[in-house]
Write an enzyme that holds these catalytic residues in place. Structure first.
Site, PDB file in Angstrom:
ATOM      1  N   GLU A 142       0.761  -1.254  -0.038  1.00  0.00           N
ATOM      2  CA  GLU A 142       0.086   0.034   0.094  1.00  0.00           C
ATOM      3  C   GLU A 142       0.668   1.083  -0.013  1.00  0.00           C
ATOM      4  OE1 GLU A 142      -4.257  -1.480   2.067  1.00  0.00           O
ATOM      5  OE2 GLU A 142      -2.534  -0.896   3.212  1.00  0.00           O
TER       6      GLU A 142
ATOM      7  N   GLU B  34      -0.237  -5.623  15.229  1.00  0.00           N
ATOM      8  CA  GLU B  34      -0.109  -5.606  13.783  1.00  0.00           C
ATOM      9  C   GLU B  34       1.444  -5.244  13.512  1.00  0.00           C
ATOM     10  OE1 GLU B  34      -1.831  -3.252   9.937  1.00  0.00           O
ATOM     11  OE2 GLU B  34      -2.696  -2.401  11.795  1.00  0.00           O
TER      12      GLU B  34
END
Length: 675
Positions: free
Chosen positions: A469, A613
């Site tokens: 991304e 994460e």
């Protein structure tokens, strides 16, 4: 070398103080409330997040409960009523963190039970255990056990409190008196921030005394946002006493009459009785754990893998049309939205271990196919274009400041791959005809309209956000292009299986989508890529799961190049899991194990080893990372491979410290594979 030493030092620091290596139990004996990340007990519908305070839980989260509020002007997860909060008084004094000692918490993953225990001075030993009942989607249970060290009097109170975001709170208390039982119902309702949903919760006491000898229950109204019911009792030294709280929570997203239904479900739990509730809960989890991963030779990896499985099993439920967000039911992270995290990262492990759980996830997408078609139309394309972030309705829910919404189109192919793989594992042709093929054909039509036809070998896909991304608005992204090709091929295969004539254009398009290479022979991430750092796996996904690249030499070349492009910090956990999987398939167990550990050890948070994460991150539980790591174990070390004819086992390598890996309950036939 520096990274390896950091990992080792980190483990030496935390392992002796807090964590056992029991394969099924994670125990925290030294708890720092200022450095505490709760663990979740969930049943695929209702999640309860632990707290370091006695008799408190941090959050109660319901799958499917969204409203438009807060950040991003999009639908967000809602906190539900905290229906397990309570307090306990002993001899007129309410206990708190300062008045207790020996505070310990433990998650039993085998039973999906969370227990807190402590000493209350010289007066009592106390413990409580709560469950999100697996057999009852909207119902929870908490057991409280008190062993008096001397004669004491106790007061136990169940406190129902509305989260701040809810409005128009209404509180109710009812007693239903029957000849054989008295049912005290503590009930609350509230509207979600826009008034869209009615949220309801109800609970009741379950006493261990025979009918007629139960304590008297008293109701107290405090303010509009909180009320409680309580009872008092005198206990004799050395005579243990137990009581329980059973409660149900649901919303108008789940039932047309949530207020009455919450009370009905609570009454049902009361009359089922404590022992039957627990028996059926444990039977349901026993069934789930028939599909297991057994690691011989690495106790800590075994415990960690069980934790990953436990969380995915907890966040998904068969027979629904819900799919998990990156944080599952562990809180409000990522607004509770559904991303590619579901299809590409969590789904494959669940599909091979429990196809019935995976079916709920693909059913979520099937029921939102019409919304995906409207999304394609709005963007000038044919077929179905799935949104990057999805919630209840299936419309695009990405905040407008994030470019992923309009441009991260690979999600459409990810959904198609999940549909194809469900058929591949189950061989369910009826499902393929009724639900799989409508998804596959509509998504294939999208890609046929999405490409720009610039000549043979140049059906370009321009202006996308890559799977990496950090690469925004680029052309011919490797993963997007390869996933689109796979989508078109899957749709064609599905049509042929069903005896339907496929659109001939699908394979024409698939045959002309380019996969770029750099001068050094490495697969190029996108047309403008020149060696910069990457956020997450992209090119390496062409080897797995897409099988676009199958030559081991090319797989190795791409691995060795891109593994040096991932920074040590700020990148999500699943990238290194792909590296681990591919190295295991290449026969390099040592390097595979290095990346397996690198994928999560520095992401763990105390006191329950919950995965964040990123390295040093504080947003657990990151179910996406758990899904990637389970794929590293199942499809990497274990060699499982989903093929059009079902699941097979490839030749792979284990880490040197693993004596044996056994995977049970695989696929619809519940096979066992070992390595």
């Amino acid at each position: 070398m520096k990274r390896a030493l950091l990992v080792l030092n980190f483990l030496l620091l935390i392992a002796p103080r807090s964590f056992s290596q029991d394969p099924w139990k994670i125990t925290a004996a030294q708890i720092d409330p200022s450095n505490y990340y709760g663990i979740t007990v969930a049943n695929g519908m209702i999640g309860i997040v632990s707290s370091p305070e006695p008799f408190k839980v941090k959050d109660v989260v319901l799958a499917g409960a969204y409203d438009l509020y807060g950040r991003g002007r999009v639908s967000n997860f809602l906190r539900s009523f905290n229906l397990l909060n309570m307090y306990l008084e002993v001899d007129g004094r309410r206990m708190d963190t300062k008045s207790i000692s020996g505070f310990k918490q433990e998650l039993d993953m085998r039973q999906a039970a969370f227990t807190t225990s402590f000493e209350y001075g010289d007066k009592a030993t106390i413990s409580y255990t709560y469950y999100s009942l697996r057999q009852l989607p909207y119902t929870v249970l908490m057991d409280v056990s008190i062993t008096p060290k001397k004669d004491i009097s106790i007061t136990g109170a169940s406190v129902m409190e509305a989260p701040d975001a809810l409005k128009d709170v209404q509180n109710y208390y009812n007693e239903i008196d029957r000849p054989h039982v008295v049912i005290s119902l503590l009930t609350s309702t509230a509207k979600s921030p826009t008034g869209k949903l009615l949220m309801c919760a109800s609970n009741t006491f379950l006493f261990s005394e025979p009918h007629g000898q139960e304590p008297r229950v008293i109701h107290e109204m405090w303010d509009n946002n909180m009320h409680l019911m309580k009872f008092s009792k005198t206990l004799k030294a050395g005579q243990p006493y137990r009581f329980s709280i059973a409660g149900s929570s649901l919303t108008s997203a789940h039932h047309d009459d949530p207020l009455n239904e919450a009370e009905r479900l609570t009454i049902y739990a009361k009359l089922e009785g404590h022992d039957r509730l627990l028996q059926h809960h444990q039977q349901a989890w026993d069934s789930l754990w028939k599909s297991d991963i057994v690691i011989d030779g690495d106790p800590q990896a075994q415990q960690d893998v069980h934790s990953m499985m436990y969380h995915l099993y907890s966040f998904v439920r068969a027979g629904t049309a819900y799919s998990p967000s990156p944080m599952g039911l562990s809180g409000l992270g990522y607004n509770g939205h559904v991303f590619w995290d579901a299809e590409l990262w969590m789904y494959p492990a669940l599909l091979v271990l429990h196809p019935e759980l995976a079916k709920s996830m693909i059913e979520y997408r099937y029921q939102r196919l019409e919304a995906a078609k409207r999304n394609a139309f709005a963007n000038g394309f044919k077929g179905a274009m799935y949104p990057w972030e999805s919630a209840e309705s299936g419309v695009e829910e990405t905040p407008v400041w994030a470019l992923s919404g309009p441009f991260e189109h690979h999600i459409t192919a990810d959904v198609a791959a999940a549909a194809w793989n469900y058929y591949a594992v189950t061989q369910d042709k009826q499902w393929l005809r009724e639900k799989g093929y409508p998804i596959l054909s509509a998504t294939a039509d999208f890609w046929a309209s999405r490409v720009e036809r610039n000549g043979a070998g140049h059906y370009d896909i321009k202006n996308v956000v890559a799977a990496d991304e950090w690469a925004e608005n680029v052309d011919n992204n490797a993963f997007t292009n390869a996933a689109a090709k796979a989508n078109l091929q899957y749709a064609t295969q599905a049509a042929n299986i069903l005896g339907i004539k496929p659109n001939a254009d699908w394979m024409v398009v698939a045959g002309n989508i380019p996969i770029l290479k750099m001068d050094n022979g490495v697969t190029q991430e996108h047309a403008a890529y020149h060696g910069e750092g990457i956020k997450q796996a992209d090119v390496n996904l062409l080897a797995y799961p897409l099988a676009e690249i199958t030559d081991p030499k090319q797989v190795q070349k791409d691995l060795e190049y891109y593994e040096t492009r991932v920074p040590n910090e700020g990148t999500p956990a699943m990238t290194q899991a792909v590296f681990a999987l591919l190295y295991a398939r290449l026969g390099n167990g040592g390097k595979a194990y290095h990346w397996f550990q690198d994928a999560y050890l520095q992401n763990l948070n105390p006191p329950f080893r919950v995965i964040a994460e990123t390295k040093g991150g504080t947003n657990p539980y990151f179910a996406t990372g758990a899904g990637g790591l389970l794929q590293a174990v199942l499809m990497g070390f274990g060699g499982l491979e989903i093929t059009p004819k079902g699941i097979i086992q490839l030749k792979t390598a284990l880490p040197s410290g693993w004596k044996k890996l056994t995977i049970t309950g695989v696929g619809v036939e519940q096979k066992t594979f070992s390595r």
